[in-house]
Design an enzyme around this catalytic site. Structure first.
Site, PDB file in Angstrom:
ATOM      1  N   HIS A 139       4.278  14.420  34.491  1.00 25.28           N
ATOM      2  CA  HIS A 139       3.748  14.931  33.222  1.00 25.28           C
ATOM      3  C   HIS A 139       4.197  16.357  32.940  1.00 25.28           C
ATOM      4  O   HIS A 139       3.651  17.015  32.060  1.00 25.28           O
ATOM      5  CB  HIS A 139       2.209  14.852  33.212  1.00 25.28           C
ATOM      6  CG  HIS A 139       1.708  13.447  33.104  1.00 25.28           C
ATOM      7  ND1 HIS A 139       0.405  13.098  33.369  1.00 25.28           N
ATOM      8  CD2 HIS A 139       2.341  12.299  32.795  1.00 25.28           C
ATOM      9  CE1 HIS A 139       0.253  11.795  33.199  1.00 25.28           C
ATOM     10  NE2 HIS A 139       1.413  11.278  32.868  1.00 25.28           N
TER      11      HIS A 139
ATOM     12  N   CYS B 214      11.221  31.254  20.450  1.00 21.65           N
ATOM     13  CA  CYS B 214      12.387  31.134  21.347  1.00 21.65           C
ATOM     14  C   CYS B 214      13.280  32.371  21.204  1.00 21.65           C
ATOM     15  O   CYS B 214      13.740  32.688  20.102  1.00 21.65           O
ATOM     16  CB  CYS B 214      13.180  29.881  20.978  1.00 21.65           C
ATOM     17  SG  CYS B 214      14.670  29.699  21.980  1.00 21.65           S
TER      18      CYS B 214
ATOM     19  N   TYR C 117      -3.744  26.329  26.540  1.00 20.83           N
ATOM     20  CA  TYR C 117      -2.884  26.442  27.735  1.00 20.83           C
ATOM     21  C   TYR C 117      -3.031  27.813  28.397  1.00 20.83           C
ATOM     22  O   TYR C 117      -3.060  27.930  29.629  1.00 20.83           O
ATOM     23  CB  TYR C 117      -1.424  26.127  27.353  1.00 20.83           C
ATOM     24  CG  TYR C 117      -1.198  24.641  27.292  1.00 20.83           C
ATOM     25  CD1 TYR C 117      -1.370  23.927  26.108  1.00 20.83           C
ATOM     26  CD2 TYR C 117      -0.900  23.924  28.444  1.00 20.83           C
ATOM     27  CE1 TYR C 117      -1.235  22.555  26.080  1.00 20.83           C
ATOM     28  CE2 TYR C 117      -0.764  22.546  28.419  1.00 20.83           C
ATOM     29  CZ  TYR C 117      -0.941  21.863  27.246  1.00 20.83           C
ATOM     30  OH  TYR C 117      -0.819  20.501  27.231  1.00 20.83           O
TER      31      TYR C 117
ATOM     32  N   THR D 145      -7.538  10.514  40.766  1.00 26.17           N
ATOM     33  CA  THR D 145      -7.121  10.171  39.410  1.00 26.17           C
ATOM     34  C   THR D 145      -8.054   9.115  38.832  1.00 26.17           C
ATOM     35  O   THR D 145      -8.506   8.209  39.523  1.00 26.17           O
ATOM     36  CB  THR D 145      -5.657   9.680  39.336  1.00 26.17           C
ATOM     37  OG1 THR D 145      -5.327   9.389  37.971  1.00 26.17           O
ATOM     38  CG2 THR D 145      -5.421   8.451  40.189  1.00 26.17           C
TER      39      THR D 145
ATOM     40  N   CYS E 125      11.843  25.683  24.534  1.00 29.98           N
ATOM     41  CA  CYS E 125      12.017  25.732  23.074  1.00 29.98           C
ATOM     42  C   CYS E 125      11.877  24.327  22.505  1.00 29.98           C
ATOM     43  O   CYS E 125      12.295  23.342  23.109  1.00 29.98           O
ATOM     44  CB  CYS E 125      13.407  26.292  22.739  1.00 29.98           C
ATOM     45  SG  CYS E 125      13.730  26.290  20.964  1.00 29.98           S
TER      46      CYS E 125
ATOM     47  N   GLU F  44     -15.742   8.911  42.868  1.00 30.09           N
ATOM     48  CA  GLU F  44     -16.459   7.809  42.192  1.00 30.09           C
ATOM     49  C   GLU F  44     -15.499   6.644  41.975  1.00 30.09           C
ATOM     50  O   GLU F  44     -14.293   6.770  42.145  1.00 30.09           O
ATOM     51  CB  GLU F  44     -17.007   8.291  40.844  1.00 30.09           C
ATOM     52  CG  GLU F  44     -15.899   8.742  39.893  1.00 30.09           C
ATOM     53  CD  GLU F  44     -16.444   9.430  38.637  1.00 30.09           C
ATOM     54  OE1 GLU F  44     -17.637   9.784  38.615  1.00 30.09           O
ATOM     55  OE2 GLU F  44     -15.656   9.625  37.698  1.00 30.09           O
TER      56      GLU F  44
HETATM   57  C1  BV8 Z   1       3.573   7.384  26.531  1.00 28.22           C
HETATM   58  C2  BV8 Z   1       0.081  16.690  30.565  1.00 28.22           C
HETATM   59  C3  BV8 Z   1       5.116   6.164  25.214  1.00 28.22           C
HETATM   60  C4  BV8 Z   1      -0.385  17.653  29.539  1.00 28.22           C
HETATM   61  C5  BV8 Z   1      -1.078  14.570  30.311  1.00 28.22           C
HETATM   62  C6  BV8 Z   1      -3.829   2.438  25.091  1.00 28.22           C
HETATM   63  C7  BV8 Z   1      -3.683   1.795  26.299  1.00 28.22           C
HETATM   64  C8  BV8 Z   1      -2.778   2.253  27.241  1.00 28.22           C
HETATM   65  C9  BV8 Z   1      -2.004   3.379  26.971  1.00 28.22           C
HETATM   66  C10 BV8 Z   1      -2.169   4.016  25.782  1.00 28.22           C
HETATM   67  C11 BV8 Z   1      -3.070   3.558  24.838  1.00 28.22           C
HETATM   68  N1  BV8 Z   1      -3.002   4.402  23.780  1.00 28.22           N
HETATM   69  C12 BV8 Z   1      -2.074   5.360  24.024  1.00 28.22           C
HETATM   70  C13 BV8 Z   1      -1.568   5.136  25.225  1.00 28.22           C
HETATM   71  C14 BV8 Z   1      -0.526   5.899  25.904  1.00 28.22           C
HETATM   72  C15 BV8 Z   1      -1.102   7.189  26.473  1.00 28.22           C
HETATM   73  C16 BV8 Z   1      -2.314   6.910  27.321  1.00 28.22           C
HETATM   74  O1  BV8 Z   1      -2.185   6.470  28.447  1.00 28.22           O
HETATM   75  N2  BV8 Z   1      -3.502   7.165  26.777  1.00 28.22           N
HETATM   76  C17 BV8 Z   1      -4.707   6.882  27.545  1.00 28.22           C
HETATM   77  C18 BV8 Z   1      -5.599   8.100  27.612  1.00 28.22           C
HETATM   78  C19 BV8 Z   1      -5.389   5.681  26.913  1.00 28.22           C
HETATM   79  N3  BV8 Z   1      -0.042   7.707  27.307  1.00 28.22           N
HETATM   80  C20 BV8 Z   1       0.895   8.499  26.769  1.00 28.22           C
HETATM   81  O2  BV8 Z   1       0.883   8.902  25.630  1.00 28.22           O
HETATM   82  C21 BV8 Z   1       2.048   8.836  27.687  1.00 28.22           C
HETATM   83  N4  BV8 Z   1       3.275   8.603  26.989  1.00 28.22           N
HETATM   84  O3  BV8 Z   1       2.881   6.408  26.706  1.00 28.22           O
HETATM   85  O4  BV8 Z   1       4.745   7.390  25.816  1.00 28.22           O
HETATM   86  C22 BV8 Z   1       6.326   6.425  24.428  1.00 28.22           C
HETATM   87  C23 BV8 Z   1       7.509   5.784  24.780  1.00 28.22           C
HETATM   88  C24 BV8 Z   1       8.622   6.005  24.013  1.00 28.22           C
HETATM   89  C25 BV8 Z   1       8.577   6.886  22.909  1.00 28.22           C
HETATM   90  C26 BV8 Z   1       7.378   7.538  22.588  1.00 28.22           C
HETATM   91  C27 BV8 Z   1       6.241   7.313  23.342  1.00 28.22           C
HETATM   92  C28 BV8 Z   1       2.012  10.299  28.070  1.00 28.22           C
HETATM   93  C29 BV8 Z   1       0.779  10.555  28.915  1.00 28.22           C
HETATM   94  C30 BV8 Z   1       0.847  11.985  29.471  1.00 28.22           C
HETATM   95  C31 BV8 Z   1      -0.203  12.834  28.817  1.00 28.22           C
HETATM   96  N5  BV8 Z   1      -0.199  14.165  29.454  1.00 28.22           N
HETATM   97  N6  BV8 Z   1      -1.008  15.767  30.872  1.00 28.22           N
HETATM   98  C32 BV8 Z   1      -1.390  18.612  30.109  1.00 28.22           C
HETATM   99  O5  BV8 Z   1      -1.768  18.524  31.290  1.00 28.22           O
HETATM  100  O6  BV8 Z   1      -1.782  19.508  29.331  1.00 28.22           O
HETATM  101  S1  BV8 Z   1      -2.297  13.508  30.782  1.00 28.22           S
HETATM  102  C33 BV8 Z   1      -3.498  14.266  31.699  1.00 28.22           C
HETATM  103  O7  BV8 Z   1      -4.277  13.209  32.197  1.00 28.22           O
HETATM  104  C34 BV8 Z   1      -3.047  15.015  32.937  1.00 28.22           C
HETATM  105  O8  BV8 Z   1      -1.693  14.872  33.269  1.00 28.22           O
HETATM  106  C35 BV8 Z   1      -3.888  14.347  34.014  1.00 28.22           C
HETATM  107  O9  BV8 Z   1      -3.429  14.521  35.255  1.00 28.22           O
HETATM  108  C36 BV8 Z   1      -3.793  12.984  33.491  1.00 28.22           C
HETATM  109  C37 BV8 Z   1      -4.506  11.867  34.100  1.00 28.22           C
HETATM  110  O10 BV8 Z   1      -5.792  12.230  34.301  1.00 28.22           O
HETATM  111  P1  BV8 Z   1      -6.268  12.420  35.808  1.00 28.22           P
HETATM  112  O11 BV8 Z   1      -5.260  13.220  36.540  1.00 28.22           O
HETATM  113  O12 BV8 Z   1      -6.607  11.103  36.348  1.00 28.22           O
HETATM  114  O13 BV8 Z   1      -7.507  13.362  35.590  1.00 28.22           O
HETATM  115  P2  BV8 Z   1      -8.977  12.933  35.156  1.00 28.22           P
HETATM  116  O14 BV8 Z   1      -9.745  14.177  34.873  1.00 28.22           O
HETATM  117  O15 BV8 Z   1      -8.903  11.836  34.157  1.00 28.22           O
HETATM  118  O16 BV8 Z   1      -9.577  12.284  36.494  1.00 28.22           O
HETATM  119  C38 BV8 Z   1      -9.848  13.109  37.623  1.00 28.22           C
HETATM  120  C39 BV8 Z   1     -10.289  12.175  38.715  1.00 28.22           C
HETATM  121  O17 BV8 Z   1     -10.511  12.934  39.887  1.00 28.22           O
HETATM  122  C40 BV8 Z   1     -11.589  11.460  38.400  1.00 28.22           C
HETATM  123  O18 BV8 Z   1     -11.470  10.089  38.765  1.00 28.22           O
HETATM  124  C41 BV8 Z   1     -12.608  12.160  39.305  1.00 28.22           C
HETATM  125  O19 BV8 Z   1     -13.625  11.274  39.745  1.00 28.22           O
HETATM  126  C42 BV8 Z   1     -11.764  12.561  40.457  1.00 28.22           C
HETATM  127  N7  BV8 Z   1     -12.213  13.719  41.215  1.00 28.22           N
HETATM  128  C43 BV8 Z   1     -12.817  14.833  40.749  1.00 28.22           C
HETATM  129  N8  BV8 Z   1     -13.040  15.677  41.785  1.00 28.22           N
HETATM  130  C44 BV8 Z   1     -12.551  15.068  42.902  1.00 28.22           C
HETATM  131  C45 BV8 Z   1     -12.032  13.824  42.541  1.00 28.22           C
HETATM  132  N9  BV8 Z   1     -11.485  12.967  43.430  1.00 28.22           N
HETATM  133  C46 BV8 Z   1     -11.459  13.361  44.732  1.00 28.22           C
HETATM  134  N10 BV8 Z   1     -11.936  14.554  45.155  1.00 28.22           N
HETATM  135  C47 BV8 Z   1     -12.485  15.425  44.280  1.00 28.22           C
HETATM  136  N11 BV8 Z   1     -12.957  16.609  44.723  1.00 28.22           N
END
Ligand code: BV8
Length: 258
Positions: A118, A150, A66, A192, A126, A219
């Site tokens: 997020h 903390c 971070y 995204t 804390c 893409e």
């Molecule tokens: C939850 C904060 C339940 C931290 C982040 C299987 C199937 C479905 C879901 C799951 C599964 N297994 C597990 C899960 C759940 C999991 C999940 O979704 N996993 C995925 C990966 C399979 N989700 C969770 O755990 C969530 N919580 O489900 O809780 C629960 C309920 C009750 C009790 C307990 C639990 C929590 C998810 C949050 C995770 N935290 N970030 C930090 O930032 O340090 S996620 C992280 O990914 C960021 O927030 C980020 O924003 C986010 C999403 O990614 P994107 O923003 O899309 O970024 P990425 O790089 O992937 O893509 C960038 C895009 O931009 C690309 O498409 C690229 O082509 C494009 N791009 C690049 N340049 C440009 C552009 N486009 C236009 N112009 C440009 N110039």
């Protein structure tokens, strides 16, 4: 379809726009994305860093990650894509921005209606008590091998105020995001990969409500198939072009006859 013909059809709807944003919008501000070729995750695995297990197992590694991101963020400014959303809001066309990003750049770009589903990297909280503080400063970001404690309850660790994988989203923020999607007749899906849930389910909800989905990405993504139109290219150039034209037509003609 051209931006010109699309903007005409949108104006017929009486635009009520929600922007659903990911890391791609901040790429042009110098923030690495998560899954792209230079993505943050490439050097690591998500499960090694952005999870409660990883933090409890190795808090110093997670804080190092971070702090590395914060050192980049301290040099970052909003780019024309962030500013385009602020202009849509000022023109009265935008319900709000639902952002997965934790970088705070929408707020610096002076967008008002933002839900950071997020969390916020600029704050640390804390693990146990209700203490929270900003840490987006050079002094904190340049610390080495220090695990912040903390100052209020003394012996518990501070952690970034973000939602990690496996953690639930803040329910108030999630409900607000769902409410905005249910009010929208147009959803701009910007920078995204559409793979992180439950946020990735929001475009499907909008589709069910017959909203128009417009994707801005460099893409194809899993959301391309359900988008009414995808503008492929850097959102920092295409989104301002789209929003300027929509606003010009809205203020120029449509709004007066609306
Ligand atoms: C939850 C904060 C339940 C931290 C982040 C299987 C199937 C479905 C879901 C799951 C599964 N297994 C597990 C899960 C759940 C999991 C999940 O979704 N996993 C995925 C990966 C399979 N989700 C969770 O755990 C969530 N919580 O489900 O809780 C629960 C309920 C009750 C009790 C307990 C639990 C929590 C998810 C949050 C995770 N935290 N970030 C930090 O930032 O340090 S996620 C992280 O990914 C960021 O927030 C980020 O924003 C986010 C999403 O990614 P994107 O923003 O899309 O970024 P990425 O790089 O992937 O893509 C960038 C895009 O931009 C690309 O498409 C690229 O082509 C494009 N791009 C690049 N340049 C440009 C552009 N486009 C236009 N112009 C440009 N110039």
């Amino acid at each position: 379809m051209s931006i010109d013909s699309i903007t005409d059809s949108l104006l017929e709807l009486g635009p009520k726009i929600v922007a659903l944003v990911g890391a791609g919008i901040s790429k042009a501000s110098g923030m690495p994305t998560f899954r792209g070729e230079d993505g943050l995750w490439n050097q690591y695995h998500a499960q090694d860093l952005a999870t409660p297990y990883a933090f409890n197992n190795n808090p110093n590694l997670v804080w190092e990650w971070y702090r590395a991101r914060m050192r980049i963020l301290l040099e970052a400014q909003p780019n024309p894509a962030h500013e385009a959303l602020t202009k849509l809001e000022e023109a009265g066309l935008l319900i709000g921005v639902i952002t997965q990003n934790v970088d705070g750049l929408h707020e610096i770009a002076k967008t008002k209606k933002i839900v950071e589903v997020h969390g916020r990297i600029r704050y640390a909280r804390c693990q146990v008590c209700d203490y929270i503080q900003r840490w987006d400063n050079k002094e904190f970001a340049e610390q080495k091998d220090i695990i912040p404690k903390c100052p209020k309850c003394k012996n518990n660790l501070l952690r970034p105020d973000v939602v990690w994988f496996g953690e639930p989203l803040d329910q108030i923020k999630w409900q607000e995001a769902v409410q905005w999607i249910n009010q929208a007749n147009i959803v701009l899906i910007i920078g995204t990969s559409g793979v992180v849930h439950p946020v990735a389910s929001l475009p499907w909800l909008a589709k069910k409500n017959d909203a128009v989905l417009l994707e801005f990405n460099i893409e194809e993504t899993p959301l391309t198939a359900i988008s009414d139109h995808s503008f492929f290219g850097p959102c920092e150039t295409i989104l301002p072009e789209f929003s300027d034209l929509l606003i010009k037509k809205y203020i120029g003609g449509y709004k007066n006859n609306g």
